[in-house]
Write a protein that holds these residues in place. Structure first.
Motif, PDB file in Angstrom:
ATOM      1  N   GLY A 305     -25.411 -12.366  -8.940  1.00 56.54           N
ATOM      2  CA  GLY A 305     -24.880 -11.746  -7.730  1.00 56.54           C
ATOM      3  C   GLY A 305     -23.433 -12.155  -7.542  1.00 56.54           C
ATOM      4  N   GLU A 307     -20.676 -14.292  -4.874  1.00 55.15           N
ATOM      5  CA  GLU A 307     -20.693 -15.363  -3.887  1.00 55.15           C
ATOM      6  C   GLU A 307     -19.470 -15.348  -2.979  1.00 55.15           C
ATOM      7  N   LEU A 344     -29.825  -6.545   7.283  1.00 54.38           N
ATOM      8  CA  LEU A 344     -30.262  -6.986   5.954  1.00 54.38           C
ATOM      9  C   LEU A 344     -31.547  -7.795   6.047  1.00 54.38           C
ATOM     10  N   GLU A 348     -32.293  -9.215   0.399  1.00 54.80           N
ATOM     11  CA  GLU A 348     -31.045  -8.531   0.079  1.00 54.80           C
ATOM     12  C   GLU A 348     -29.857  -9.485  -0.008  1.00 54.80           C
ATOM     13  N   TYR A 349     -30.075 -10.733   0.345  1.00 55.53           N
ATOM     14  CA  TYR A 349     -29.020 -11.739   0.241  1.00 55.53           C
ATOM     15  C   TYR A 349     -29.687 -13.110   0.265  1.00 55.53           C
ATOM     16  N   VAL A 381     -22.991 -17.959   0.194  1.00 56.12           N
ATOM     17  CA  VAL A 381     -23.751 -16.719   0.343  1.00 56.12           C
ATOM     18  C   VAL A 381     -23.757 -15.979  -0.978  1.00 56.12           C
ATOM     19  N   ASN A 382     -24.927 -15.496  -1.380  1.00 56.02           N
ATOM     20  CA  ASN A 382     -25.061 -14.722  -2.616  1.00 56.02           C
ATOM     21  C   ASN A 382     -25.674 -13.372  -2.277  1.00 56.02           C
ATOM     22  N   ALA A 383     -25.042 -12.301  -2.786  1.00 53.25           N
ATOM     23  CA  ALA A 383     -25.559 -10.947  -2.574  1.00 53.25           C
ATOM     24  C   ALA A 383     -25.274 -10.107  -3.805  1.00 53.25           C
ATOM     25  N   THR A 388     -21.002  -7.422   0.588  1.00 57.81           N
ATOM     26  CA  THR A 388     -22.140  -7.878   1.388  1.00 57.81           C
ATOM     27  C   THR A 388     -22.101  -9.386   1.571  1.00 57.81           C
ATOM     28  N   ALA A 389     -21.786 -10.122   0.500  1.00 59.40           N
ATOM     29  CA  ALA A 389     -21.717 -11.581   0.604  1.00 59.40           C
ATOM     30  C   ALA A 389     -20.680 -12.003   1.635  1.00 59.40           C
ATOM     31  N   VAL A 392     -21.859 -11.297   5.274  1.00 58.74           N
ATOM     32  CA  VAL A 392     -22.790 -12.314   5.768  1.00 58.74           C
ATOM     33  C   VAL A 392     -22.029 -13.563   6.191  1.00 58.74           C
TER      34      VAL A 392
END
Length: 456
Positions: A305, A307, A344, A348-349, A381-383, A388-389, A392
Motif C-alpha cells: 500500500g 503510507e 472508510l 480499506e485502510y 497510515v497505510n492505504a 486515502t492514506a 486519514v
C-alpha cells in the motif's frame, strides 16, 4: 601450491566509510583479495521492492575509489557482493556505472565482471510446480500468486558464480545478491583453502571491524591456511580477542554453532579461539558439512500500500501519567472519525500508533515503570493509494494536536514535529519470500558477464 590466503575486509558495507590508512595497512600485510559486502536486508523490504540503494552515490564512490586504487596497486581482485543494497540488477548496474567512471578518471585498467541475481516469476513458478521450492520456517508453502506480486525477486548466490568470474579473468567482481560469507570465501576456496576455516573466517570478517574491540576503527585481515585462520585488525590501536571473534557467530544466526550456506553448513562446535598476542586471534577446529541438495535462498518484496506519517510530541505530565489510556482513546477516535468523515471501513485502510519514549521499541514487553518524561507519537497510515492514506492522517490531525485524557476539562496543545504535519512516504513494501529453491548447478540461476563481454 598456495599455503595461505589473506582476505582484506576494510568495512562491513560498501558506502559506510573506512579510514584510508587501514586499507593501506592491509596491503602492507600482504592481502591477496579485497572483499566487501555491498548490502543487506537489515533495513527492511523497501530497497529490494523499489530497487533503490540505501547508500548515497557519493559515499559509494568515495569507498570504491579507494578500493579500486588499492586493487590496482596491489594487483589483487576486488569483490563486491549484494550491490546496491539488495542485489537487484539495477543495483549491480548502479555500482558498475560508478566503477567505470572511477576507472576512467583514475586511468586504471581493471577488468570488471558483473553477476546478476534477479529472478523472474515465470521461471520460479516452473520450479514451484516441480516441487523444487521449499519454505523456511516460519514461512508457509509458496503460492504462485505471491511470486507474481513481487516487484523484485533475487536469489542469494554462493561462492561459485564469483569463482567463475575470477576464473574468467575478472579483476573486479560486482555481484548481485550474495551471502555475506560467499564474498569473502570465494577467492580462498578458488586457491584451495579448506572449506571449514575458509567459511568460518568469511563469517567473522563479513562486517569488517565488528569482530574487534573497536568496530569504528576500521576493518580486519584474515589469514587462512590448512588448519585454521588468524584474524587481526587493521588499525594499530584496535584488537581482536577470543571473545570478540567468537561472539560474531552470534550475529544474524539462528544457531551460534552452525550456519547454512547454499552448499552446506558451517559448523564451529569444536572451534577453538586462542589469542596469539594482544591483537591477533587464532581459530582452529571449524568444519564445513556439504549438503545433500544445493539450495539457493529467494528474497522477494511486494507493495502493501502507500503510507503517510504524522509525528507529534507530548510533554504534558498529566497525559503522560496515563499515556496508555490516552493512546487507546486516540486509536478508538481515529477509527470513529475516519468512518464518519471519509466513510472508510477498517479493511480499506490501516494505521499504527507508536509511542516513542514509552514502548515503541519493545511494546508489551517494555520493563520500564513509571510515567515517561516525554513521548513522541508516530502515526503511520497505510492505504491502497496515497490520497486515502493522507486523508486519514489529516482526519487524525486535530486528535494528535488537542486530544485530552477522559478526565481533562480542557484541550491540551501538543507539538507536531513538521509542517505540514503529514509526510507522504510513498509505496510501502513487505518481504514475502523466505524460501529456498533446489538447483542442479550453483551458477545456473545467475547471469555472469565476464570482462570480455563488457566494455570495461
Amino acid at each position: 601450491m598456495t599455503h595461505e590466503v589473506r582476505v582484506l575486509t576494510p568495512v562491513g558495507m560498501l558506502g559506510a566509510g573506512f579510514p584510508p590508512e587501514t586499507l593501506t595497512r592491509g596491503l602492507e600485510l600482504g592481502a591477496d583479495v579485497i572483499a566487501v559486502d555491498g548490502g543487506s536486508t537489515d533495513s527492511g523490504p523497501y530497497y529490494l521492492g523499489s530497487g533503490i540503494a540505501k547508500t548515497a552515490a557519493a559515499a559509494v564512490t568515495r569507498d570504491m575509489r579507494l578500493l579500486l586504487r588499492a586493487a590496482a596497486t596491489a594487483r589483487i581482485p576486488l569483490i563486491i557482493g549484494s550491490c546496491g543494497t539488495s542485489g537487484t540488477d539495477s543495483g549491480v548496474d548502479w555500482v558498475a556505472g560508478i566503477t567505470r567512471e572511477i576507472l576512467a578518471e583514475e586511468g586504471l585498467n581493471l577488468r570488471v565482471a558483473t553477476i546478476y541475481s534477479e529472478q523472474q516469476a515465470t521461471g520460479l513458478k516452473e520450479h514451484l510446480g516441480q516441487g523444487r521450492i521449499h519454505p523456511l520456517p516460519p514461512a508457509a508453502e509458496l503460492d504462485p500468486a505471491t511470486l507474481e506480486s513481487c516487484r523484485h525477486i533475487v536469489a542469494m548466490m554462493g561462492h561459485e558464480p564469483i569463482v567463475a568470474a575470477l576464473e574468467g579473468g575478472a579483476d573486479v567482481i560486482l555481484a548481485g545478491r550474495a551471502t555475506d560469507t560467499a564474498v569473502a570465501a570465494a577467492f580462498p576456496l578458488l586457491k584451495g583453502m579448506p572449506a571449514g576455516p575458509t567459511w568460518h573466517a568469511a563469517k567473522i570478517v563479513e562486517c569488517g571491524g565488528q569482530c574487534t574491540t573497536n568496530p569504528r576503527a576500521g576493518g580486519v585481515l584474515a589469514t587462512i591456511d590448512a588448519t585454521g585462520f588468524t584474524i587481526e585488525p587493521l588499525h594499530p590501536d584496535n584488537a581482536c580477542t577470543p571473545t570478540s571473534v567468537a561472539a560474531h557467530m552470534l550475529y544474524e544466526t539462528v544457531n551460534p554453532f552452525s550456519m547454512r550456506e547454499p552448499a552446506g553448513t558451517i559448523v564451529v562446535t569444536d572451534a577453538t579461539y586462542h589469542a596469539l598476542d594482544d591483537r591477533r586471534v587464532r581459530v582452529e577446529g571449524s568444519r564445513f558439512d556439504l549438503a545433500e541438495q544445493y539450495t539457493v535462498k529467494l528474497e522477494g518484496a511486494r507493495i502493501t500500500g502507500y503510507e503517510t506519517m504524522s509525528f507529534t510530541a507530548i510533554r504534558d505530565p498529566h497525559i503522560l501519567s496515563q499515556i496508555d489510556t490516552w493512546a487507546a482513546l486516540l486509536r478508538r477516535m481515529i477509527g470513529e472519525w475516519v468512518t464518519d468523515t471519509l466513510g472508510l471501513t477498517s479493511d480499506e485502510y490501516a494505521f499504527d500508533i507508536r509511542l516513542y519514549g514509552h514502548n515503541a521499541v519493545l511494546d508489551a514487553i517494555e520493563p520500564a515503570t513509571g510515567p515517561p518524561r516525554e513521548v513522541g507519537v508516530m502515526l503511520l497510515v497505510n492505504a491502497a493509494d496515497q490520497q486515502t492514506a493522507t486523508a486519514v492522517a489529516k482526519v487524525a490531525n486535530p486528535l494528535m494536536l488537542h486530544l485530552p485524557t477522559p478526565d481533562m476539562n480542557y484541550l491540551p496543545s501538543l507539538a507536531f514535529a513538521t509542517s505540514p504535519a503529514e509526510t507522504e512516504r510513498g509505496a510501502a513494501y513487505e518481504f514475502v519470500l523466505n524460501h529456498v529453491v533446489d538447483v542442479d548447478s550453483p551458477t545456473a540461476p545467475f547471469r555472469i558477464n565476464l570482462p570480455e563481454d563488457t566494455d570495461a
